[in-house]
Motif scaffolding. Sequence first.
Motif, mmCIF file in Angstrom:
data_model
loop_
_atom_site.group_PDB
_atom_site.id
_atom_site.type_symbol
_atom_site.label_atom_id
_atom_site.label_comp_id
_atom_site.label_asym_id
_atom_site.label_seq_id
_atom_site.Cartn_x
_atom_site.Cartn_y
_atom_site.Cartn_z
ATOM 1 N N GLU A 158 0.874 -1.171 0.000
ATOM 2 C CA GLU A 158 0.000 0.000 0.000
ATOM 3 C C GLU A 158 0.913 1.224 0.000
ATOM 4 O O GLU A 158 1.870 1.287 0.782
ATOM 5 C CB GLU A 158 -0.882 0.031 1.255
ATOM 6 C CG GLU A 158 -1.679 1.328 1.379
ATOM 7 C CD GLU A 158 -2.519 1.411 2.657
ATOM 8 O OE1 GLU A 158 -2.441 0.474 3.482
ATOM 9 O OE2 GLU A 158 -3.215 2.422 2.818
ATOM 10 N N VAL A 159 0.621 2.154 -0.882
ATOM 11 C CA VAL A 159 1.399 3.397 -0.916
ATOM 12 C C VAL A 159 0.419 4.558 -0.838
ATOM 13 O O VAL A 159 -0.493 4.664 -1.664
ATOM 14 C CB VAL A 159 2.264 3.486 -2.194
ATOM 15 C CG1 VAL A 159 3.114 4.755 -2.154
ATOM 16 C CG2 VAL A 159 3.156 2.255 -2.338
ATOM 17 N N GLN A 160 0.591 5.392 0.165
ATOM 18 C CA GLN A 160 -0.328 6.513 0.398
ATOM 19 C C GLN A 160 0.314 7.829 -0.045
ATOM 20 O O GLN A 160 1.525 7.999 0.055
ATOM 21 C CB GLN A 160 -0.669 6.626 1.891
ATOM 22 C CG GLN A 160 -1.298 5.374 2.480
ATOM 23 C CD GLN A 160 -1.434 5.462 3.998
ATOM 24 O OE1 GLN A 160 -1.047 6.456 4.621
ATOM 25 N NE2 GLN A 160 -1.982 4.411 4.585
ATOM 26 N N TYR A 176 3.831 7.897 1.523
ATOM 27 C CA TYR A 176 4.033 7.097 2.741
ATOM 28 C C TYR A 176 3.885 5.613 2.434
ATOM 29 O O TYR A 176 2.913 5.198 1.803
ATOM 30 C CB TYR A 176 2.993 7.531 3.785
ATOM 31 C CG TYR A 176 3.079 6.830 5.135
ATOM 32 C CD1 TYR A 176 4.301 6.606 5.760
ATOM 33 C CD2 TYR A 176 1.915 6.432 5.791
ATOM 34 C CE1 TYR A 176 4.361 5.985 7.002
ATOM 35 C CE2 TYR A 176 1.963 5.819 7.036
ATOM 36 C CZ TYR A 176 3.194 5.604 7.633
ATOM 37 O OH TYR A 176 3.252 4.995 8.868
ATOM 38 N N PHE A 177 4.882 4.842 2.878
ATOM 39 C CA PHE A 177 4.869 3.385 2.770
ATOM 40 C C PHE A 177 4.623 2.843 4.177
ATOM 41 O O PHE A 177 5.579 2.622 4.942
ATOM 42 C CB PHE A 177 6.213 2.875 2.244
ATOM 43 C CG PHE A 177 6.631 3.467 0.917
ATOM 44 C CD1 PHE A 177 6.294 2.836 -0.272
ATOM 45 C CD2 PHE A 177 7.354 4.659 0.856
ATOM 46 C CE1 PHE A 177 6.673 3.375 -1.507
ATOM 47 C CE2 PHE A 177 7.740 5.194 -0.369
ATOM 48 C CZ PHE A 177 7.397 4.554 -1.556
ATOM 49 N N PRO A 178 3.344 2.631 4.567
ATOM 50 C CA PRO A 178 3.061 2.351 5.983
ATOM 51 C C PRO A 178 3.697 1.061 6.490
ATOM 52 O O PRO A 178 4.196 1.026 7.625
ATOM 53 C CB PRO A 178 1.528 2.287 6.042
ATOM 54 C CG PRO A 178 1.073 2.150 4.635
ATOM 55 C CD PRO A 178 2.115 2.748 3.768
ATOM 56 N N ASP A 179 3.706 0.000 5.640
ATOM 57 C CA ASP A 179 4.262 -1.273 6.126
ATOM 58 C C ASP A 179 5.785 -1.185 6.303
ATOM 59 O O ASP A 179 6.367 -1.963 7.039
ATOM 60 C CB ASP A 179 3.906 -2.420 5.169
ATOM 61 C CG ASP A 179 4.362 -2.149 3.745
ATOM 62 O OD1 ASP A 179 4.353 -0.964 3.314
ATOM 63 O OD2 ASP A 179 4.737 -3.109 3.048
ATOM 64 N N LEU A 180 6.402 -0.231 5.633
ATOM 65 C CA LEU A 180 7.860 -0.088 5.725
ATOM 66 C C LEU A 180 8.264 1.100 6.610
ATOM 67 O O LEU A 180 9.458 1.378 6.767
ATOM 68 C CB LEU A 180 8.459 0.084 4.321
ATOM 69 C CG LEU A 180 8.158 -1.047 3.335
ATOM 70 C CD1 LEU A 180 8.756 -0.737 1.970
ATOM 71 C CD2 LEU A 180 8.696 -2.375 3.863
ATOM 72 N N ARG A 181 7.285 1.792 7.129
ATOM 73 C CA ARG A 181 7.533 2.960 7.999
ATOM 74 C C ARG A 181 8.537 3.926 7.350
ATOM 75 O O ARG A 181 9.503 4.355 7.968
ATOM 76 C CB ARG A 181 7.989 2.520 9.396
ATOM 77 C CG ARG A 181 6.957 1.639 10.101
ATOM 78 C CD ARG A 181 7.396 1.280 11.504
ATOM 79 N NE ARG A 181 7.452 2.465 12.364
ATOM 80 C CZ ARG A 181 8.375 2.636 13.318
ATOM 81 N NH1 ARG A 181 9.322 1.732 13.511
ATOM 82 N NH2 ARG A 181 8.351 3.726 14.061
#
Length: 298
Positions: A158-160, A176-181
């Motif tokens: 997921e890329v926000q 923002y790359f949430p899974d990669l912080r």
Amino acid sequence: MLNKLIVGGLLVASLVAVSVLSAQQRPALTAEQEARLQIQPVPGKPGLFIIPGFDGNMSGGNMAVRVTDEGVILVDNKFADSFAGIMQQVRKLTDAPIRYVLNTHSHFDHAGSNADFMPAAQVIGHENARANMLRNGDAGPPSVTYDGRTAVFMGDAEVQAHYFGRGHTSGDSVVYFPDLRTVHTGDLVLWGDRMDGTTLTPFIDYANGGSALAWTTTLDGLLTLDFDTVIPGHGPLLTRADVLEFQDKFSRMMMRMTRLIDAGTSRDAIVTAIDLTDLNWPMAPERLQAIYDEIYSR
Ligand SMILES: [Zn+2]
């Protein structure tokens, strides 16, 4: 960055020149410099790579490359003639199609090859970034826009994209790359030296809706995200602490400027009156005066 645009008072003339900027007009890179610009993994972040960029003149902006089994998501794409070189670098990693391209903002050293990606990919940017590109007559304005926040989903990624307000321009996206912080800040954060050895400083692109007064509040928005790794618009990978330091430097610059203006310092005198040596931000006089004008008319 838009270094080339703020030389002397030649803003309008330079804007015309930028639209025809070509590889021939940029300084040629040495083999050593080329080596610094090769695609490389972001340490500790599986599936995330960076194609480095250190300036708006020779190497363009930092690109993020998110690789999944189903396709590739890019953040930014450097200059108008960068497409072939980017594809060559991405193809070292994967044969998967490039499906999405996110723009951090409208500038020619970040969104320059949008049009080349459009036949196969959705190009996504903030609605103000599209408006800026249309007004300036730039090729490849984003074909998909958003206002406050959007996201793309592909494979396990997921890329926000988030809009937190004005800063470098009126249309800056934080990706923002949430899974990669991990975040890609665009030019809301930049760090270190250009390839020619000069020092990067913040640039407020007033012609495209930028705001020094809004910048640190916009960074507050960025800092609401949960991240430990930062891809700045230009420069090396950073940490969250580096973003806080950048924001603190920006705040100190603005406080000093405001204090001098409130004390009656003139537009001409501000250039020598303000001392930014401890910040290591050698701001060009015309950049300081542009900030002066914004504060003065607040
Ligand atoms: Zn820029």
